[in-house]
Each structure stands twice: as C-alpha cells, then as structure tokens.
Design an enzyme around this catalytic site. Structure first.
Site, short mmCIF file in Angstrom:
data_model
loop_
_atom_site.label_atom_id
_atom_site.label_comp_id
_atom_site.label_asym_id
_atom_site.label_seq_id
_atom_site.Cartn_x
_atom_site.Cartn_y
_atom_site.Cartn_z
N SER B 162 0.84 -1.26 0.28
CA SER B 162 0.01 0.02 0.06
C SER B 162 0.68 1.26 -0.18
CB SER B 162 -1.05 -0.04 1.02
OG SER B 162 -1.83 0.99 1.08
N ASP B 239 -9.92 -5.49 -4.26
CA ASP B 239 -9.66 -4.57 -3.26
C ASP B 239 -10.36 -3.24 -3.59
OD1 ASP B 239 -8.14 -2.39 -2.09
OD2 ASP B 239 -6.13 -3.36 -2.46
N HIS B 273 -7.47 -5.91 0.53
CA HIS B 273 -6.21 -5.17 0.60
C HIS B 273 -5.56 -5.52 1.86
CE1 HIS B 273 -3.98 -1.44 -0.48
NE2 HIS B 273 -3.95 -1.08 0.85
#
Lengths: 296, 296
Positions: B162, B239, B273
């Site tokens: 991320s 995600d 995620h």
C-alpha cells in the site's frame, strides 16, 4: 487463483457471518451465534479452502487457544492458512471462554488464568461459574454439531496450544468417537497439578477431587488407554513455562507409556511459548491431522 | 532444529535489542535506536535466519508497511518467516513514521493518511513536519547504513504494501544503486494523484509541484527508465481501495511501459487489501528478491 465458489449457511442457521477475507485458495470467515451452553454470544473463525467452498467434504481441525487469547490470535498469527489451502483442510478456532458483552454479564477474575479467557474447556460445577462456563459442552456438543450441519466436514481432529493443548488432549481422550486425530503445541499436560490449573479448578470445581481428575489430560489418557494410532506434541525447549512447571510434559509422556498410547514428542531447541513457535511447527500438525483423516 | 548461534552487535552499536524469539530456523529480533533523521527513537524488526546468526552474508529485504501500521503488523501477520528461513534471507520491517513518545512530541494529524503512521517515506519540507518526517533519509541512508554495519547483509531488495508499496517503488527507482530488487503488494502507484497522497503531500511539500512529482512512484519510474531486470507487483482484484482510485495500478503499468521497465503485474481474483492477501502472495515476493540477489 479461481474464485467462483460461495458457501451458504442453512436456511435457519443460528450463525451470523461477521467477515470474509480471501486467503490463499480459500476464505477466512468469522461467525457469531447465541450459545445455549454458555448463554452468551460466541464467536469463532473458520478457514474454508476452495474445496469446502465448492461443497466437497473436507477434513477439519478444531484449534483450542491458550490463556488470554480469543479466535483472533491464532487466526492472525499462527499461519495455518497456507497449509490448509494446500491440503484442502478446514480449521476452526473458537473463543477460549464466554465473555461479558452488552446485555451479558459473565463472571470474571483478576487473575489471567481464571475466568474469561481461561475456561480450560471444562463444564464448571461451582457458582458463579456454572451458569456460563460450560465450554466442554460447547466444544464437544453444541459447536461440534453446528459445524457438522453448516459446513462440509468429513471428519474432525483436535489440537491446541498451552491451555488449549490441554483441552485438545482432554477432550480428544474423553470423546474419542468424536475426533479422528489429536495433537498439541506446548500443552499444559496435567492441569490438576499445575499452579495455573489448580487456581482455575478450585474456582470451577471446588474441592471435589474426582472432578479435578476427570478434567486432567494426563490422568484421563492413563485411565482410558490408547485411542489413536499416534498423537503429536511439540514443545519449545526454551519455554519459560516449561521450566516453571506449568506444563509438566513428562507427565504426559508417562501417561502415554502407561496407556500404550504412541506419542511423538518433540522438544524444539531454542523455541519459546509464543506464536513464533506455533507458526514454526503448525504445518507438521496440520499434516498429522490430514494423514489421520485419510485413514478415517 | 539447531540453536547454537548468537548474533552480536558491534561494540559501540546505537541499537538496543528489545526482544528475541526463535522462529523456524532463525530468530525474530526487535531493535530500537535514536534516529538522527527523525530526531526520535525508532523501532524496527529483523528476521535473521541461522545462516545470518552464524555470520554468513545473506540477502535482505526491506519491507515498508502501509498506513496506520508499525513494525508489528507485518511481523505478526504477513507470515514471511518460514520462506526466509528456508532460503536464508533477512527481512527488516521499519516503522511507518516517527512517533510521539515520552520526551518526544512529534506532529500529527487527525486523518489516518497524514502524520504519524503515514510518512509516505519522503523528506518533508514544510512546517511542522520537516523537523521529524525525514523517512526517505532514514530508510535510504541512516537505517540502510546501520543495517549494513550491524548485520551480515549481502545485498538489499525493497518491497512494501500500500503506502509502503509506493515507498518501495519510489525509493527503489530513486536510489537504484542501493537496491538489487524491487517488488510491491497492493501499492499506491501514484501518490501525487491519489486522494490519500494529495492530502499528505499538501502537508509535507506545500504547493511545490516539482516536489510532488519527485515523490511520485510512477512519475519517477517514467523519468529514470529501466533499472531492474524485472519488478513484481501483486494486487487484489477485489480490493476496495483499487475501486476507489487510491491505488491507480494502471498508472504504474503505463509508466513501466514508457520506461521499458519489465513488470510482472498480477491481479489476484477475490483478494482484498488485508494481511490475508499479503500472506497469500508474500512467498513469491521473497523468492523474487532471492533470485535477484543471486544475480547481484
């Protein structure tokens, strides 16, 4: 990775789905339900490989956690999902006790080894515990039947860590018709003779020593004799709780010798009592339960 | 499992060892030290396989975590230790920013994507951030040199998740002489053009758009051209942050095409995620960095 499956609960299922996360070739689910055994809401996690999501019967492992834990610790830190995905195994992690929540006032104790998070997976007989602390019935009857009715389970093995290792050994040998395999990680081996267990059993059973013995894993194994072709136990050789006498692994070894219960007992050099140890050996435990399930 | 090794810090090491746990055939360590870059104490975790504990030079991976995380999340939940043990790789997980602690008052922001836990691994130029938020210098100079002097490191690859995936891509292409390999999991691919990154860069860089571009991973890759024989990126196809436009994976793909930088980009069906996704693909990333280290 394919993702075209979808597990459905039964029409009148008592389960509420709390979360779903894709993980390897399968899904990590959480459920909650109102338990008749504990008279509280209970939460468990369940890993479902794609084979199970597609409705195929899979072998399952019931994992009982240790003192202070809930379903999250093992689900986040034990790293069982990869091996369960590879082998097509289900793994269920229940909570370690009933707990207080809105509208549910459950007894507790300031000591971390008594009360909430410390059920020892027994049915308590003494006030104030007897109303809610019926985790043996919860695991072996209520949750067991619920799992079998809601998920495509071929057979169930039982394992656990520390207090949960004691629970796995105890319930595995008290109810051998329910389980096809038993293993344990860093187990408390004789709860009725360890400081943690003595404190808990004084609360849960009072002074009735016959109840203490019936809730002691090593004594139960010695009494009921061989039930499994072999059981697997891993113990960190540098585990402080071993040195402190809380685990008493030698008592399990003696009980298995007397019971003629084959035991693979491995002391792992340098390893402690933590989830770093659990993750280091859990794949071997999953494979142990998988092999036993093939024979069942 | 043997356990006869013992890693020693240098005589005047600035590191303080906080914990050691045996894990697979190696040890999970935590260290803290006073950082000159951030003017605060900083903590990182490092997994040392037995080869490193025995003093042999090992390839290393620097793992940069995402928003809100510290060194614990990846160390507890990403399940990298088994593969690092098998291959003989070191993995280092630094914190995501300087933090307030006793005697250290560090600026913060109510938004989870700005301030503590959200450094974006850049050197801020604006008050009140510029004093402490120098994470690019911390990672690429201070921590990098400290790791090389205190541990038997053969070469260093960089990865992250991320915001940390953005950091890995950005620092990997800004400082290609420092790293032998780059990969990313669910990366923010163009921080200067995502809502999270715009908020952070407005704080850290003010209105100077040249600084925004220099701190954007995709723009940096497009500018500097090919630096690695290939890079590996995994992205969950389910995600939510991808759908919301925070990640902008297509911008990375376009930048790599223009830069002629070979990119293996994998959209994994059904995955989100979370750390359940990270653990599902991290072994492939460790193997990617291991292969690149063999060629370096």
């Amino acid at each position: 990775m394919n993702h075209s499956y979808n597990h459905s609960l039964s029409a009148n299922s008592p389960l509420t789905k709390k979360s779903v996360n894709r993980c390897f070739d399968g899904e990590q689910h959480y459920y909650s339900h109102q338990s008749t055994s504990t008279k509280t809401p209970m939460t468990f996690s369940i890993y479902l490989p794609d084979e199970a999501l597609a409705g195929r019967l899979c072998p399952a492992i019931l994992y009982l956690s240790g003192l202070t834990c809930n379903a999250d610790n093992v689900t986040h830190k034990a790293h069982f999902q990869q091996k369960c995905s590879e082998l097509g195994m289900i793994l269920i992690a229940p909570d370690t006790s009933p707990r207080s929540s809105e509208g549910h006032d459950v007894p507790n104790d300031e000591r971390y080894f008594v009360g909430q998070g410390a059920s020892y997976y027994v049915d308590a007989t003494q006030a104030p515990w007897a109303d809610n602390f019926n985790m043996q019935s919860y695991i072996v009857d209520e949750l067991y039947d619920l799992l079998r009715s809601e998920f495509p389970i071929h057979s169930i093995g039982i394992t656990g860590h520390s207090m949960g290792g004691h629970g796995a050994l105890l319930l595995g040998f008290k109810f051998p018709s329910k389980f096809v395999s038993v293993s344990a990680l860093s187990p408390v081996c004789a709860a009725s003779e360890s400081a943690w267990g003595e404190a808990a059993y004084t609360e849960y059973f009072g002074k009735d020593e016959s109840l203490w013995s019936q809730a002691d894993a090593s004594k139960t194994i010695e009494k009921v004799g061989q039930q499994y072709s072999s059981i697997l136990v891993d113990q960190g050789a540098a585990d402080n709780f071993l040195a402190e006498g809380q685990l008493q692994t030698s008592k399990l070894q003696q009980a298995c010798e007397k019971a003629k219960q084959p035991l693979t007992l491995r002391y792992q050099a340098g390893h402690d009592h933590s989830y770093y140890f659990i993750q280091s050996v859990i794949n071997d435990h999953i494979e142990h339960h998988w092999r036993m399930a093939q024979l069942s």
